[in-house]
Structure formats: structure tokens, C-alpha cells
Design a protein around this motif. Structure first.
Motif, mmCIF file in Angstrom:
data_model
loop_
_atom_site.group_PDB
_atom_site.id
_atom_site.type_symbol
_atom_site.label_atom_id
_atom_site.label_comp_id
_atom_site.label_asym_id
_atom_site.label_seq_id
_atom_site.Cartn_x
_atom_site.Cartn_y
_atom_site.Cartn_z
ATOM 1 N N PRO A 7 58.177 -16.569 -9.771
ATOM 2 C CA PRO A 7 57.167 -17.161 -10.645
ATOM 3 C C PRO A 7 55.840 -16.417 -10.492
ATOM 4 C CG PRO A 7 58.237 -18.850 -9.305
ATOM 5 C CD PRO A 7 58.702 -17.532 -8.805
ATOM 6 N N PRO A 8 55.102 -16.258 -11.577
ATOM 7 C CA PRO A 8 53.845 -15.502 -11.510
ATOM 8 C C PRO A 8 52.849 -16.052 -10.489
ATOM 9 C CG PRO A 8 54.427 -15.955 -13.789
ATOM 10 C CD PRO A 8 55.411 -16.690 -12.930
ATOM 11 N N ASP A 9 52.786 -17.382 -10.344
ATOM 12 C CA ASP A 9 51.831 -17.933 -9.384
ATOM 13 C C ASP A 9 52.225 -17.624 -7.939
ATOM 14 O OD1 ASP A 9 54.010 -19.721 -9.709
ATOM 15 O OD2 ASP A 9 52.824 -21.402 -8.976
ATOM 16 N N LEU A 10 53.527 -17.581 -7.658
ATOM 17 C CA LEU A 10 53.995 -17.230 -6.320
ATOM 18 C C LEU A 10 53.731 -15.756 -6.040
ATOM 19 C CD1 LEU A 10 55.469 -17.874 -3.686
ATOM 20 C CD2 LEU A 10 57.632 -17.527 -4.901
ATOM 21 N N LEU A 11 54.020 -14.922 -7.010
ATOM 22 C CA LEU A 11 53.781 -13.487 -6.863
ATOM 23 C C LEU A 11 52.289 -13.197 -6.682
ATOM 24 C CD1 LEU A 11 55.388 -10.873 -6.821
ATOM 25 C CD2 LEU A 11 55.110 -10.736 -9.279
ATOM 26 N N ASP A 12 51.451 -13.910 -7.429
ATOM 27 C CA ASP A 12 50.008 -13.750 -7.313
ATOM 28 C C ASP A 12 49.507 -14.201 -5.941
ATOM 29 O OD1 ASP A 12 47.308 -13.257 -8.385
ATOM 30 O OD2 ASP A 12 47.122 -15.443 -8.200
ATOM 31 N N ALA A 13 50.006 -15.327 -5.448
ATOM 32 C CA ALA A 13 49.602 -15.815 -4.125
ATOM 33 C C ALA A 13 50.003 -14.824 -3.040
ATOM 34 C CB ALA A 13 50.217 -17.187 -3.851
ATOM 35 N N GLN A 14 51.201 -14.240 -3.156
ATOM 36 C CA GLN A 14 51.639 -13.252 -2.162
ATOM 37 C C GLN A 14 50.782 -11.992 -2.236
ATOM 38 O OE1 GLN A 14 54.249 -13.500 0.306
ATOM 39 N NE2 GLN A 14 53.076 -11.754 0.987
ATOM 40 N N ALA A 15 50.437 -11.550 -3.434
ATOM 41 C CA ALA A 15 49.582 -10.357 -3.584
ATOM 42 C C ALA A 15 48.199 -10.608 -2.992
ATOM 43 C CB ALA A 15 49.476 -9.969 -5.055
ATOM 44 N N ARG A 16 47.649 -11.812 -3.221
ATOM 45 C CA ARG A 16 46.351 -12.144 -2.624
ATOM 46 C C ARG A 16 46.464 -12.240 -1.110
ATOM 47 N NH1 ARG A 16 44.634 -17.271 -4.788
ATOM 48 N NH2 ARG A 16 46.712 -17.519 -5.613
ATOM 49 N N TRP A 17 47.588 -12.753 -0.587
ATOM 50 C CA TRP A 17 47.832 -12.825 0.856
ATOM 51 C C TRP A 17 47.793 -11.421 1.461
ATOM 52 C CZ3 TRP A 17 50.928 -10.912 4.600
ATOM 53 C CH2 TRP A 17 51.021 -11.614 5.802
ATOM 54 N N ILE A 18 48.463 -10.481 0.799
ATOM 55 C CA ILE A 18 48.482 -9.095 1.281
ATOM 56 C C ILE A 18 47.066 -8.528 1.328
ATOM 57 C CG2 ILE A 18 49.207 -6.734 0.719
ATOM 58 C CD1 ILE A 18 51.778 -8.029 -0.493
ATOM 59 N N ALA A 19 46.289 -8.763 0.284
ATOM 60 C CA ALA A 19 44.919 -8.243 0.226
ATOM 61 C C ALA A 19 44.053 -8.822 1.347
ATOM 62 C CB ALA A 19 44.305 -8.544 -1.138
ATOM 63 N N VAL A 20 44.170 -10.124 1.585
ATOM 64 C CA VAL A 20 43.384 -10.756 2.650
ATOM 65 C C VAL A 20 43.839 -10.249 4.017
ATOM 66 C CG1 VAL A 20 42.829 -12.963 3.768
ATOM 67 C CG2 VAL A 20 42.839 -12.787 1.282
ATOM 68 N N PRO A 61 61.445 -11.308 1.937
ATOM 69 C CA PRO A 61 61.221 -9.859 1.939
ATOM 70 C C PRO A 61 61.151 -9.279 0.517
ATOM 71 C CG PRO A 61 62.882 -10.418 3.562
ATOM 72 C CD PRO A 61 62.605 -11.667 2.756
ATOM 73 N N GLU A 62 61.985 -9.818 -0.382
ATOM 74 C CA GLU A 62 61.953 -9.359 -1.767
ATOM 75 C C GLU A 62 60.623 -9.723 -2.425
ATOM 76 O OE1 GLU A 62 64.573 -11.022 -0.503
ATOM 77 O OE2 GLU A 62 66.139 -9.515 -0.554
ATOM 78 N N LEU A 63 60.085 -10.900 -2.075
ATOM 79 C CA LEU A 63 58.790 -11.309 -2.608
ATOM 80 C C LEU A 63 57.705 -10.345 -2.147
ATOM 81 C CD1 LEU A 63 56.852 -13.255 -4.045
ATOM 82 C CD2 LEU A 63 56.793 -14.598 -1.921
ATOM 83 N N LEU A 64 57.731 -9.978 -0.887
ATOM 84 C CA LEU A 64 56.739 -9.044 -0.353
ATOM 85 C C LEU A 64 56.824 -7.696 -1.075
ATOM 86 C CD1 LEU A 64 54.526 -8.562 1.739
ATOM 87 C CD2 LEU A 64 56.312 -7.862 3.331
ATOM 88 N N LEU A 65 58.033 -7.199 -1.278
ATOM 89 C CA LEU A 65 58.207 -5.929 -1.999
ATOM 90 C C LEU A 65 57.717 -6.036 -3.442
ATOM 91 C CD1 LEU A 65 61.739 -4.814 -0.776
ATOM 92 C CD2 LEU A 65 59.543 -3.772 -0.206
ATOM 93 N N ALA A 66 58.036 -7.151 -4.099
ATOM 94 C CA ALA A 66 57.612 -7.335 -5.489
ATOM 95 C C ALA A 66 56.095 -7.429 -5.591
ATOM 96 C CB ALA A 66 58.266 -8.582 -6.071
ATOM 97 N N ALA A 67 55.459 -8.114 -4.646
ATOM 98 C CA ALA A 67 53.997 -8.238 -4.664
ATOM 99 C C ALA A 67 53.332 -6.890 -4.420
ATOM 100 C CB ALA A 67 53.550 -9.250 -3.618
ATOM 101 N N ARG A 68 53.866 -6.116 -3.493
ATOM 102 C CA ARG A 68 53.303 -4.778 -3.244
ATOM 103 C C ARG A 68 53.487 -3.879 -4.466
ATOM 104 N NH1 ARG A 68 51.292 -3.894 1.634
ATOM 105 N NH2 ARG A 68 52.026 -5.105 3.401
ATOM 106 N N ALA A 69 54.631 -3.987 -5.118
ATOM 107 C CA ALA A 69 54.875 -3.190 -6.313
ATOM 108 C C ALA A 69 53.929 -3.610 -7.433
ATOM 109 C CB ALA A 69 56.327 -3.337 -6.762
ATOM 110 N N ALA A 70 53.688 -4.910 -7.559
ATOM 111 C CA ALA A 70 52.774 -5.398 -8.594
ATOM 112 C C ALA A 70 51.357 -4.890 -8.338
ATOM 113 C CB ALA A 70 52.791 -6.920 -8.638
ATOM 114 N N GLN A 71 50.959 -4.842 -7.078
ATOM 115 C CA GLN A 71 49.642 -4.312 -6.744
ATOM 116 C C GLN A 71 49.545 -2.837 -7.119
ATOM 117 O OE1 GLN A 71 49.320 -5.244 -2.543
ATOM 118 N NE2 GLN A 71 47.740 -6.765 -2.998
ATOM 119 N N ALA A 72 50.627 -2.119 -6.958
ATOM 120 C CA ALA A 72 50.635 -0.690 -7.269
ATOM 121 C C ALA A 72 50.901 -0.426 -8.752
ATOM 122 C CB ALA A 72 51.691 0.016 -6.423
ATOM 123 N N GLY A 73 51.189 -1.487 -9.511
ATOM 124 C CA GLY A 73 51.403 -1.338 -10.945
ATOM 125 C C GLY A 73 52.779 -0.842 -11.330
ATOM 126 N N ARG A 74 53.779 -1.150 -10.515
ATOM 127 C CA ARG A 74 55.145 -0.736 -10.852
ATOM 128 C C ARG A 74 56.083 -1.905 -10.677
ATOM 129 N NH1 ARG A 74 54.171 1.097 -5.681
ATOM 130 N NH2 ARG A 74 55.825 0.686 -4.201
#
Length: 79
Positions: A7-20, A61-74
Motif C-alpha cells: 500500500p502507498p501509505d506503508l511504502l511511504d512510511a518505510q521510505a520516511r523511516w529510512i530517511a530518518v 525485507p521486500e518492503l525495505l527493498l521496495a522503499a529504497r527503490a522508490a527513493q531512487a526512482g525505480r
């Protein structure tokens, strides 16, 4: 390869977690207490998200990979 969609909100929360987390990993970060509180709040959002109650939910682990990929734009596919 099977595609895991989060879900977009879960992916967004994980991406923000990585940034923090990366901000906290810096040498002598500013606002350490605020960053730690933010990390705790985001950890709670990710860990207790309703998505994880689904029987065939993708793994963290798949969520972490997807969030990192989303941050990188892929896009990423899970194996």
C-alpha cells in the motif's frame, strides 16, 4: 518474477523511516531526540500496519527493498 505490491501509505512510511534512520546515522546529527521520536513513530506505523494482517502479505525485507527503490526512482520486483 512475482511482483509484491505494498500500500502507498506503508511504502511511504518505510521510505520516511529510512530517511530518518540515515539522518541519525550521520556524524553528530542535529535534533537527535526529535529524530529518535520520529523513528519510533514511523516504526510503529510500519510494524502495526493493517497490511501485515493479510495471509499472503509480502515480507518486511521486500518492503525495505521496495522503499529504497522508490527513493531512487525505480521499480523493484520481489523474488
Amino acid at each position: 518474477m512475482e511482483r509484491t505490491t505494498f500500500p502507498p501509505d506503508l511504502l511511504d512510511a518505510q521510505a520516511r523511516w529510512i530517511a530518518v534512520y540515515e539522518a541519525l546515522a550521520q556524524d553528530r546529527p542535529a535534533r537527535t531526540t526529535a529524530l529518535r521520536h520520529r523513528l519510533l513513530g514511523l516504526s510503529t506505523q510500519v510494524y502495526f500496519h493493517p497490511y501485515w494482517n493479510r495471509p499472503a502479505a509480502g515480507g518486511r525485507p521486500e518492503l525495505l527493498l521496495a522503499a529504497r527503490a522508490a527513493q531512487a526512482g525505480r521499480e523493484v520486483t520481489a523474488r
